[in-house]
Design a protein around this motif. Sequence first.
Motif, PDB file in Angstrom:
ATOM      1  N   MET B   1       0.830  -1.197   0.000  1.00 51.91           N
ATOM      2  CA  MET B   1       0.000   0.000   0.000  1.00 51.91           C
ATOM      3  C   MET B   1       0.863   1.245   0.000  1.00 51.91           C
ATOM      4  N   PHE B   2       1.964   1.194   0.818  1.00 52.80           N
ATOM      5  CA  PHE B   2       2.852   2.343   0.903  1.00 52.80           C
ATOM      6  C   PHE B   2       3.420   2.656  -0.475  1.00 52.80           C
ATOM      7  N   PHE B   3       3.851   1.592  -1.170  1.00 52.37           N
ATOM      8  CA  PHE B   3       4.429   1.712  -2.494  1.00 52.37           C
ATOM      9  C   PHE B   3       3.428   2.348  -3.467  1.00 52.37           C
ATOM     10  N   PHE B   4       2.187   1.863  -3.352  1.00 50.98           N
ATOM     11  CA  PHE B   4       1.115   2.332  -4.221  1.00 50.98           C
ATOM     12  C   PHE B   4       0.868   3.824  -4.037  1.00 50.98           C
ATOM     13  N   ILE B   5       0.795   4.255  -2.772  1.00 52.93           N
ATOM     14  CA  ILE B   5       0.519   5.670  -2.502  1.00 52.93           C
ATOM     15  C   ILE B   5       1.691   6.534  -2.935  1.00 52.93           C
ATOM     16  N   LEU B   6       2.895   5.998  -2.740  1.00 54.62           N
ATOM     17  CA  LEU B   6       4.086   6.735  -3.167  1.00 54.62           C
ATOM     18  C   LEU B   6       4.036   6.990  -4.673  1.00 54.62           C
ATOM     19  N   LYS B   7       3.599   5.951  -5.414  1.00 55.13           N
ATOM     20  CA  LYS B   7       3.509   6.064  -6.857  1.00 55.13           C
ATOM     21  C   LYS B   7       2.481   7.133  -7.238  1.00 55.13           C
ATOM     22  N   ARG B   8       1.338   7.089  -6.562  1.00 51.32           N
ATOM     23  CA  ARG B   8       0.292   8.063  -6.825  1.00 51.32           C
ATOM     24  C   ARG B   8       0.771   9.489  -6.522  1.00 51.32           C
ATOM     25  N   LEU B   9       1.535   9.620  -5.419  1.00 49.64           N
ATOM     26  CA  LEU B   9       2.046  10.939  -5.054  1.00 49.64           C
ATOM     27  C   LEU B   9       2.966  11.469  -6.143  1.00 49.64           C
ATOM     28  N   ALA B  10       3.823  10.591  -6.656  1.00 47.36           N
ATOM     29  CA  ALA B  10       4.749  11.002  -7.704  1.00 47.36           C
ATOM     30  C   ALA B  10       3.977  11.476  -8.930  1.00 47.36           C
ATOM     31  N   GLN B  11       2.905  10.733  -9.262  1.00 47.73           N
ATOM     32  CA  GLN B  11       2.078  11.148 -10.393  1.00 47.73           C
ATOM     33  C   GLN B  11       1.452  12.514 -10.137  1.00 47.73           C
ATOM     34  N   SER B  12       1.000  12.719  -8.884  1.00 47.79           N
ATOM     35  CA  SER B  12       0.372  13.991  -8.544  1.00 47.79           C
ATOM     36  C   SER B  12       1.349  15.147  -8.739  1.00 47.79           C
ATOM     37  N   VAL B  13       2.598  14.934  -8.315  1.00 47.57           N
ATOM     38  CA  VAL B  13       3.609  15.987  -8.452  1.00 47.57           C
ATOM     39  C   VAL B  13       3.800  16.329  -9.924  1.00 47.57           C
ATOM     40  N   LEU B  14       3.819  15.301 -10.768  1.00 47.17           N
ATOM     41  CA  LEU B  14       3.985  15.519 -12.202  1.00 47.17           C
ATOM     42  C   LEU B  14       2.830  16.349 -12.760  1.00 47.17           C
ATOM     43  N   VAL B  15       1.608  15.981 -12.363  1.00 45.75           N
ATOM     44  CA  VAL B  15       0.431  16.721 -12.832  1.00 45.75           C
ATOM     45  C   VAL B  15       0.529  18.178 -12.413  1.00 45.75           C
ATOM     46  N   MET B  16       0.903  18.404 -11.148  1.00 53.51           N
ATOM     47  CA  MET B  16       0.967  19.775 -10.654  1.00 53.51           C
ATOM     48  C   MET B  16       2.066  20.575 -11.381  1.00 53.51           C
ATOM     49  N   ALA B  17       3.161  19.904 -11.718  1.00 59.10           N
ATOM     50  CA  ALA B  17       4.240  20.600 -12.425  1.00 59.10           C
ATOM     51  C   ALA B  17       3.746  21.061 -13.788  1.00 59.10           C
ATOM     52  N   ILE B  18       3.013  20.191 -14.483  1.00 56.34           N
ATOM     53  CA  ILE B  18       2.511  20.564 -15.807  1.00 56.34           C
ATOM     54  C   ILE B  18       1.517  21.714 -15.696  1.00 56.34           C
ATOM     55  N   VAL B  19       0.588  21.601 -14.731  1.00 54.01           N
ATOM     56  CA  VAL B  19      -0.419  22.645 -14.577  1.00 54.01           C
ATOM     57  C   VAL B  19       0.235  23.980 -14.238  1.00 54.01           C
ATOM     58  N   SER B  20       1.254  23.929 -13.364  1.00 54.79           N
ATOM     59  CA  SER B  20       1.884  25.188 -12.983  1.00 54.79           C
ATOM     60  C   SER B  20       2.591  25.805 -14.191  1.00 54.79           C
ATOM     61  N   ALA B  21       3.162  24.958 -15.062  1.00 59.09           N
ATOM     62  CA  ALA B  21       3.806  25.482 -16.266  1.00 59.09           C
ATOM     63  C   ALA B  21       2.783  26.171 -17.165  1.00 59.09           C
ATOM     64  N   VAL B  22       1.613  25.536 -17.289  1.00 57.21           N
ATOM     65  CA  VAL B  22       0.564  26.131 -18.122  1.00 57.21           C
ATOM     66  C   VAL B  22       0.123  27.468 -17.534  1.00 57.21           C
ATOM     67  N   SER B  23      -0.092  27.477 -16.219  1.00 60.75           N
ATOM     68  CA  SER B  23      -0.600  28.715 -15.631  1.00 60.75           C
ATOM     69  C   SER B  23       0.475  29.812 -15.646  1.00 60.75           C
ATOM     70  N   PHE B  24       1.740  29.401 -15.564  1.00 58.11           N
ATOM     71  CA  PHE B  24       2.823  30.379 -15.668  1.00 58.11           C
ATOM     72  C   PHE B  24       2.838  31.013 -17.063  1.00 58.11           C
ATOM     73  N   SER B  25       2.570  30.151 -18.072  1.00 55.94           N
ATOM     74  CA  SER B  25       2.620  30.672 -19.439  1.00 55.94           C
ATOM     75  C   SER B  25       1.522  31.703 -19.693  1.00 55.94           C
ATOM     76  N   LEU B  26       0.468  31.666 -18.866  1.00 55.68           N
ATOM     77  CA  LEU B  26      -0.593  32.668 -19.007  1.00 55.68           C
ATOM     78  C   LEU B  26      -0.015  34.086 -18.936  1.00 55.68           C
ATOM     79  N   PHE B  27       0.945  34.256 -18.015  1.00 54.67           N
ATOM     80  CA  PHE B  27       1.502  35.597 -17.796  1.00 54.67           C
ATOM     81  C   PHE B  27       2.124  36.151 -19.063  1.00 54.67           C
ATOM     82  N   ASN B  28       2.747  35.261 -19.836  1.00 55.71           N
ATOM     83  CA  ASN B  28       3.471  35.727 -21.005  1.00 55.71           C
ATOM     84  C   ASN B  28       2.642  35.739 -22.281  1.00 55.71           C
ATOM     85  N   PHE B  29       1.596  34.952 -22.296  1.00 60.92           N
ATOM     86  CA  PHE B  29       0.881  34.842 -23.564  1.00 60.92           C
ATOM     87  C   PHE B  29      -0.454  35.555 -23.571  1.00 60.92           C
TER      88      PHE B  29
END
Lengths: 569, 322
Positions: B1-29
């Motif tokens: 279970m620990f392994f599973f949640i760790l994997k999910r957390l890693a995926q969450s971080v990836l999603v948040m990184a992409i979203v933050s990049a998109v929202s950052f690009s708002l400022f410039n575009f």
Amino acid sequence: MTELLKISGLDVDFDTRRGTVHAARGVSLTVRPGEVLGLVGESGAGKSTIGNAIVDLLESPGRVSAGSILFEGEELRGRSEAEMRRVRGDRIGMIFQDPQTSLNPLMTVGAQLVETIEKTNGKISGAEAENRAIELLEQVGITEAKARLLAYPHQFSGGMRQRVVIALALAGDPDLIIADEPTTALDVSIQAQILDLIKQLCRERALGVIIVTHDIGVIANIADRVAVMYRGEVVETGDVAQILGAPTHEYTKSLIAAVPRADRKLDRFSSVDYIEGGTTPFKRIDIQTHWLGESQRERGSGPAIEIENLDLSFTLQKALLKRNRKMLQAVDDVSFTVNEGETFGLVGESGSGKSTVARLIAGLYRPDGGQIRVIGQDVVSHPKSATARTARRALQMIFQDPYSSLNARMRVLDIVAEPIRFYRLTDRESETRKIVGDLLDHVGLGASAALRYPHEFSGGQRQRISIARALASRPRILICDEPTSALDVSVQATILNLLKDLQQELGLTMLFISHDLPVVRQMCDRIAVMRNGGICEVSDTETLFSAPTHEYSRHLLDLMPRMDLLGEA
Amino acid sequence: MFFFILKRLAQSVLVMAIVSAVSFSLFNFVGDPVNNMVGQDATREQRLEIREQLGLDDPVLTQYSRFLGNMLQGDFGLSYRIKRPVDQLIFERLPATLELVFVSAIIALVVGIGLGVYTGIRRKSWISRGILSVSLVGVSLPTFIIGIALIYIFAVHLRWLPSSGRSGTVDLGWWKTSLLTVDGWRAIILPAITLSLFQLTLILRLVRAEMLEVMQTDFIKFARARGLSERAINFRHALRNTLVPVITIIGLNIGGLIAFSVITETVFQWPGTGLMFIQAVDFVDVPIMAAYLVFVALLFVLINLVVDILYFVVDPRIRLGN
């Protein structure tokens, strides 16, 4: 002795849009305490319907339209739902076929037992119910019962689960048990244990037991008396020795003749004309001149399949560290050679790796190590090379489940023509269609089947479609993975005869995989016995059955249902 | 279970990184931020000075890492229009949205599961057929039409409930709630029903379909053959088995409730984050838009994490392995 259950003149009807289907007609049966009644018949004969009708659990729109069901002298027909609920579980227990699905996966075994005990025993304290649950589990042969109460169904093996199901059926201390195909989903060794358990409980508690089954072997092992059903009617009732040894009704005779003999090898399975009922023979093609026969002229010499030190393991549980991973060695250092033109059997219980070996040879899995040569060509190291492709065309598979192995959205024509089109074996579409028609004739379906869809055919007919499809690439090797284990015994006999005929005509090599030893004895020239991914012994068929060398082979042979009651059919 | 949640957390971080990049690009575009901040009569020097102050002349990667660093500390900059920190604005508005979503999720769950079980068990009764027909309306009508229709009936015509706004709030110091007063409840009922209707019908139909399927299984038949009562069969055996797929959908949909509260909040002038977002879009208030994007993505990710953990609670086959 007095009768526990007396059914007389029972009719069960299903009203459908296309009229009324009579699932049972004029059925009369009796069960006495301490006696096992076998209710035998093929699929659709109405045997399960009888079991469900007794406890008023017929699936909608089924209803009992005539007759009486006397249980301990009381009429069960026309009782209210609330009254029937007090009969079910308390006085009549039921056991179903598939222990994988009979238990609620989200509740512990203990909770399901306690719930049933509380229902059937009225006022009882939680602690008492729990003690009773432990007692029940111990009676059905589950050790460390107290700890097992907290386990969920998926933590039990198939046989253990069926023991839990039996414990649940016994929870209300019933007088009658109806077991509907209780061992069909289990391995032979587990089947023997479960049948012994049912028989022992029947004797000890003076229970009446009805065993509903299609398997004559089960009947021979456990039943005291037998009722044979055919198309909703009981055609013959009698003592087990009489029914199996000296059947009087024509249907019973042909049914018993169709059972594969474990005791000696016959050339062909006995004909089962009564069951097939007036099928017109279709024209068969002349192999010497037909397109299909050309594969014979391609025949080479030397072994058809050679396997050396084959290994394959599956990952059961992934983990970052190698030592935490759980692996299953599905195929462990397997080597054997199948000669051109012979039928080679692979036998073993479920999980022994026999199907995995077949899939490795067919190229559906890649081995971790080892060599596979099909008609002399290495198919492992360069699976996409031209030679491997040719070798693969020469090898076709027939799968176990005739329902899921055909694409439901494709016409039979396209299913059978697919290998021809894929390998471009003909020049013209018209030629392809003609060949498909000939193949369907040859396997006994008739060319008119080509324009229909798979769901219009029965299990046996579908298996014939699978065979036609396999033949369509003009193979030299057929891999048959339990080709008849989903079929009724009479249909099984006709399909196995068809396979034997084809093999002789076309000089095919067959790898025949089965858990059913009598079938293997009739079909195969040589046999490999598998267990836990490895091979225990490879012998000639007759040597294996008369003088097995490996301990496990002897064990498997001992578990074969005893058929000594069968006459010299 | 620990392994599973760790994997999910890693995926969450990836999603948040992409979203933050998109929202950052708002400022410039999305337009020139300097133009948005200064008046038309600002001189070229003033503009350059602001560019310098905002760090807009730095390389993009430097700007992005600064944006990420600030974001992680909860600092999303100043709103262009209101000139106040965005995080403050969001946290002021958050209680309104979360309470609306909470109430409508409860409505959707309780009514949806209840009616789903009923129509699954009594599948041939006239009431069931009626419920199913009406539920089609819930799926097929757009939210804003349902909202306006409810306003017309209950606020304009019958005058039972207020048509818009959020009243009767009580300040708990860190949270302004409207769930402690009658006025507050009167105000929240219509928007909550509007928001819940789509999810409610979805849950209803899903639970019904699952119930019908579970009722066909062998273990239900076996439970009948043991003479268990209808109630035990329906609720102890059947309902729990329907919940595994239902939880998946509910998890996704509560995220959807938050995201789609935009429309409901606009129709009812509900002072939540959705309304704030729509107003920010009108005025090209990029910091608010970017922050809202990140915020909604974060909620989605968190809710799905909770759903994954719920599987363990509900299903012993996942919890204990094979």
